[in-house]
Write a protein that holds these residues in place. Structure first.
Motif, PDB file in Angstrom:
ATOM      1  N   ASN A  56      29.693  16.890  34.300  1.00  9.11           N
ATOM      2  CA  ASN A  56      29.305  17.401  35.612  1.00  9.11           C
ATOM      3  C   ASN A  56      28.298  18.526  35.442  1.00  9.11           C
ATOM      4  N   VAL A  57      27.488  18.692  36.472  1.00  9.55           N
ATOM      5  CA  VAL A  57      26.517  19.784  36.506  1.00  9.55           C
ATOM      6  C   VAL A  57      26.780  20.599  37.750  1.00  9.55           C
ATOM      7  N   SER A  58      27.035  21.891  37.553  1.00 15.69           N
ATOM      8  CA  SER A  58      27.200  22.819  38.661  1.00 15.69           C
ATOM      9  C   SER A  58      25.899  23.599  38.773  1.00 15.69           C
ATOM     10  N   ALA A  59      25.250  23.535  39.943  1.00 12.60           N
ATOM     11  CA  ALA A  59      23.948  24.178  40.096  1.00 12.60           C
ATOM     12  C   ALA A  59      23.905  24.967  41.393  1.00 12.60           C
ATOM     13  N   GLY A  60      23.963  26.296  41.245  1.00 11.26           N
ATOM     14  CA  GLY A  60      23.872  27.200  42.382  1.00 11.26           C
ATOM     15  C   GLY A  60      23.087  28.413  41.936  1.00 11.26           C
ATOM     16  N   THR A  61      23.664  29.617  42.058  1.00 10.62           N
ATOM     17  CA  THR A  61      22.991  30.838  41.602  1.00 10.62           C
ATOM     18  C   THR A  61      22.711  30.754  40.100  1.00 10.62           C
ATOM     19  N   SER A  62      23.723  30.303  39.336  1.00 14.46           N
ATOM     20  CA  SER A  62      23.516  29.965  37.917  1.00 14.46           C
ATOM     21  C   SER A  62      23.816  28.475  37.792  1.00 14.46           C
ATOM     22  N   SER A  63      23.626  27.929  36.615  1.00 13.71           N
ATOM     23  CA  SER A  63      23.954  26.502  36.462  1.00 13.71           C
ATOM     24  C   SER A  63      24.593  26.267  35.107  1.00 13.71           C
ATOM     25  N   PHE A  64      25.433  25.245  35.052  1.00  9.97           N
ATOM     26  CA  PHE A  64      25.937  24.814  33.747  1.00  9.97           C
ATOM     27  C   PHE A  64      26.276  23.332  33.805  1.00  9.97           C
ATOM     28  N   SER A  65      26.164  22.708  32.649  1.00  5.75           N
ATOM     29  CA  SER A  65      26.575  21.305  32.526  1.00  5.75           C
ATOM     30  C   SER A  65      27.738  21.229  31.560  1.00  5.75           C
ATOM     31  N   MET A  66      28.635  20.281  31.805  1.00  4.12           N
ATOM     32  CA  MET A  66      29.789  20.056  30.934  1.00  4.12           C
ATOM     33  C   MET A  66      29.806  18.559  30.607  1.00  4.12           C
ATOM     34  N   ILE A  67      29.711  18.215  29.345  1.00  5.29           N
ATOM     35  CA  ILE A  67      29.773  16.816  28.933  1.00  5.29           C
ATOM     36  C   ILE A  67      31.005  16.646  28.040  1.00  5.29           C
ATOM     37  N   VAL A  68      31.904  15.719  28.407  1.00  8.05           N
ATOM     38  CA  VAL A  68      33.134  15.487  27.628  1.00  8.05           C
ATOM     39  C   VAL A  68      32.792  14.550  26.463  1.00  8.05           C
ATOM     40  N   LEU A  69      33.004  15.041  25.247  1.00  4.14           N
ATOM     41  CA  LEU A  69      32.546  14.341  24.035  1.00  4.14           C
ATOM     42  C   LEU A  69      33.588  13.368  23.480  1.00  4.14           C
ATOM     43  N   GLU A  70      33.088  12.359  22.781  1.00  5.45           N
ATOM     44  CA  GLU A  70      33.984  11.438  22.056  1.00  5.45           C
ATOM     45  C   GLU A  70      34.297  11.977  20.664  1.00  5.45           C
ATOM     46  N   LYS A  71      33.377  12.780  20.126  1.00  7.29           N
ATOM     47  CA  LYS A  71      33.602  13.347  18.789  1.00  7.29           C
ATOM     48  C   LYS A  71      32.864  14.685  18.680  1.00  7.29           C
ATOM     49  N   GLU A  72      33.161  15.441  17.623  1.00  5.62           N
ATOM     50  CA  GLU A  72      32.532  16.753  17.441  1.00  5.62           C
ATOM     51  C   GLU A  72      31.031  16.603  17.190  1.00  5.62           C
ATOM     52  N   LEU A  73      30.266  17.624  17.521  1.00  4.71           N
ATOM     53  CA  LEU A  73      28.833  17.624  17.225  1.00  4.71           C
ATOM     54  C   LEU A  73      28.640  17.796  15.716  1.00  4.71           C
ATOM     55  N   SER A  74      27.446  17.419  15.233  1.00  4.94           N
ATOM     56  CA  SER A  74      27.209  17.456  13.787  1.00  4.94           C
ATOM     57  C   SER A  74      27.113  18.880  13.249  1.00  4.94           C
ATOM     58  N   GLY A 132      24.858  24.239  45.451  1.00  7.76           N
ATOM     59  CA  GLY A 132      23.812  24.354  46.473  1.00  7.76           C
ATOM     60  C   GLY A 132      22.547  23.569  46.182  1.00  7.76           C
ATOM     61  N   TYR A 133      22.205  23.369  44.895  1.00  7.43           N
ATOM     62  CA  TYR A 133      20.996  22.641  44.505  1.00  7.43           C
ATOM     63  C   TYR A 133      21.007  21.205  45.059  1.00  7.43           C
ATOM     64  N   PHE A 134      22.217  20.677  45.283  1.00  6.54           N
ATOM     65  CA  PHE A 134      22.355  19.280  45.728  1.00  6.54           C
ATOM     66  C   PHE A 134      22.596  19.147  47.235  1.00  6.54           C
ATOM     67  N   LYS A 135      22.503  20.275  47.963  1.00  7.25           N
ATOM     68  CA  LYS A 135      22.888  20.263  49.373  1.00  7.25           C
ATOM     69  C   LYS A 135      21.985  19.353  50.215  1.00  7.25           C
ATOM     70  N   THR A 136      20.669  19.377  49.957  1.00 13.81           N
ATOM     71  CA  THR A 136      19.758  18.478  50.672  1.00 13.81           C
ATOM     72  C   THR A 136      19.874  17.095  50.046  1.00 13.81           C
ATOM     73  N   LYS A 137      20.359  16.155  50.830  1.00 15.20           N
ATOM     74  CA  LYS A 137      20.759  14.851  50.298  1.00 15.20           C
ATOM     75  C   LYS A 137      19.654  14.168  49.474  1.00 15.20           C
ATOM     76  N   GLY A 138      20.009  13.799  48.262  1.00 18.55           N
ATOM     77  CA  GLY A 138      19.137  12.955  47.448  1.00 18.55           C
ATOM     78  C   GLY A 138      18.019  13.650  46.703  1.00 18.55           C
ATOM     79  N   VAL A 139      17.735  14.926  46.999  1.00 17.80           N
ATOM     80  CA  VAL A 139      16.552  15.565  46.392  1.00 17.80           C
ATOM     81  C   VAL A 139      16.884  16.163  45.018  1.00 17.80           C
TER      82      VAL A 139
END
Length: 532
Positions: free
Chosen positions: A276-294, A433-440
């Protein structure tokens, strides 16, 4: 036959989620179908005391009680009844930071929040020691910085926890933490679902010559998985929450979680290969991994879901604030012409205009750095709009450049995951808030990440709803489903929201923009270096 909301509340079947955000404490009451039926809120602000960002313990309890009182008012107004008991409760809060207590449960120094950046030396040394990226805001960075600074209180520490852990502890008597929140104190081992034993041992060895009367594991809360028993509301706890005295003790309370975990739950993004990506005053993405990074990366934080799957997090300090400032300028212009201003309409028109722009924004660039941006190595921020004389300067490209700029840093971090580490993602959900205007915003993010982006109607309910869902999972998961399956099959029942897939033209355009953006970071650095 399903109960009415009033019957649900009166029979004690409603479930309560409360989340302490950085500017608002929010309570959401849900029914047996996990739908919100009432809410309350309390606005609050952090204070800068002796150079450190904090909230006083008085502000924490007053805020909680006022938030609950507002919820009671909403229930009385809508349903003309009182909340006497509940099926379950959950508490969540902004993660990380530093709350240290002595053996009498007295706080030793004012709560230091995630916003504090005085921990640079500690975070750098621990990252090297653990061979793992330890961010400035993590609890272990705060603790080690206190040790490096020879702070007198360290020898007296008996309990170290987060804000959610503190509130939960005080109302249940249980010194525990949900594994997702625990993973923002020090790294968690997804196999054991608790603090990484090797790192704990290395830390104890590192500070052994100080001869403190505690070992790290002694002072940390016990880490619990989603759905595990985390105690019950005590009589004192019930009164701490509801000063009117109506709420009874004995309500089961789920493991307390951090805001990252509740955001994952609220967007149905706890299954591996989702994000998921949360985008408002600040933003962050969270990706659930299948394995550890290299290997560790400075711009990627590793945390876990509330059921201990590994998550790669890219956290950016800036997102929509600079767009808001420009929209404010257009509002002034409109008022100058004597035209009435509807802000929703203004945002909608300007965001939609961006869709008419060139895929590469006609060469225009925007840096949205209101504050510093650690991911790109900028200690301070200078919002900048940059163009050359022969770029295509029009409103559509101007707006598109700012929408791209708002997620430019997010793209740089995620390119490491998706391109260098070849992480696979089946579904990414956007909220904020970044996603409030539909589709943009959705279309822009799809182009940035070269991935389909979904947006759900319910994402606006936020973290308080997410922790209410975790409380629901504690008491309503009769078929013993995994958390991911419970959310997929029971809460969201197959609803994945509205999806937009990237177009090849948009992807190529964003890639061209980000190449210019990378080169232009030198302009941003020069602005920081040469302006007071």
């Amino acid at each position: 036959m399903s109960m009415t909301a009033k019957q649900t509340i009166e029979s004690g079947k409603a479930i309560l989620g409360i989340e302490f955000g950085s500017t608002r404490i929010k309570a959401v009451l849900i029914d047996q179908e996990n739908k919100p039926i009432a809410q309350g809120a309390h606005e609050w602000e952090n204070q800068l005391v002796d150079g450190l960002w904090t909230y006083s313990t008085e502000a924490i309890w007053y805020g909680l009680q006022d938030c609950y009182a507002e919820l009671r008012k909403d229930v009385l107004k809508q349903y003309d009844c009182e909340i006497e008991t509940l099926a379950a409760i959950g508490f969540s809060a902004m993660m990380h930071g530093y709350m240290a207590f002595n053996k009498n449960q007295q706080i030793l120094v004012p709560f230091r929040t995630w916003r504090n950046t005085n921990t640079g030396k500690a975070a750098a040394e621990l990252s090297e020691l653990f061979n793992y990226n330890i961010p400035l805001r993590w609890s272990i960075s705060h603790l080690y910085q206190c040790i490096l600074d020879n702070e007198e209180h360290v020898k007296d520490i008996k309990y170290l926890t987060t804000l959610a852990g503190y509130v939960h502890w005080q109302v249940t008597g249980q010194f525990v933490l949900g594994v997702g929140d625990a993973s923002g104190m020090i790294p968690v081992d997804p196999k054991t679902k608790t603090y990484d034993a090797t790192m704990v041992e290395k830390f104890d060895k590192l500070i052994s010559m100080r001869q403190y009367p505690w070992k790290l594991e002694d002072i940390l809360p016990r880490s619990l998985n989603a759905g595990e028993n985390a105690g019950f509301l005590t009589p004192e706890g019930a009164y701490k929450l509801d000063v009117s005295g109506h709420l009874k003790a004995g309500v089961p309370v789920c493991p307390p979680e951090g805001d990252a975990g509740t955001g994952m739950v609220a967007t149905n993004a706890v299954k591996q290969r989702t994000g998921n990506v949360s985008a408002g005053t600040s933003s962050f993405s969270m990706i659930v991994l299948e394995k550890e990074l290299s290997k560790p990366y400075e711009m990627i934080d590793m945390v876990t879901t509330p059921d201990a799957s590994l998550v790669a997090m890219v956290h950016c300090n800036n997102c929509t604030s600079d767009i808001n400032a420009w929209v404010g300028l257009f509002k002034e212009y409109q008022q100058l012409l004597g035209v009435p201003v509807d802000m929703n309409e203004l945002y909608g028109k300007l965001f939609n205009k961006a869709l008419e722009g060139d895929a590469d924004c006609g060469g225009l660039m925007a840096y949205n750095y209101v504050s510093g941006e650690p991911v790109t190595g900028l200690a301070e921020g200078r919002p900048l709009f940059v163009r050359s004389a022969n770029d295509k300067f029009n409103l559509a490209n101007f707006m598109r450049a700012h929408l791209y700029g708002a997620i430019g840093v997010l793209k740089l971090g995620n390119d490491i995951l998706l391109k260098e580490e070849n992480v696979k993602v089946d579904r990414i959900t956007g909220h904020g808030g970044y996603f409030k205007t539909k589709g943009v915003g959705q279309r822009m993010l799809a182009a940035a990440l070269n991935s389909p982006i979904s947006v759900m109607e319910t994402a606006g309910e936020g973290g308080a709803w997410g922790i209410a869902l975790l409380a629901s999972y504690l008491v309503n998961n009769t078929e013993k489903r995994s958390l991911a399956d419970y959310l997929e099959e029971v809460v969201f029942a197959g609803n994945t929201g509205t999806e937009i897939a990237p177009t090849p033209e948009d992807v190529a355009g964003f890639n061209a923009y980000i190449e210019n953006y990378r080169r232009g970071l030198a302009i941003e650095q020069a602005a920081v270096d040469n302006k007071k």
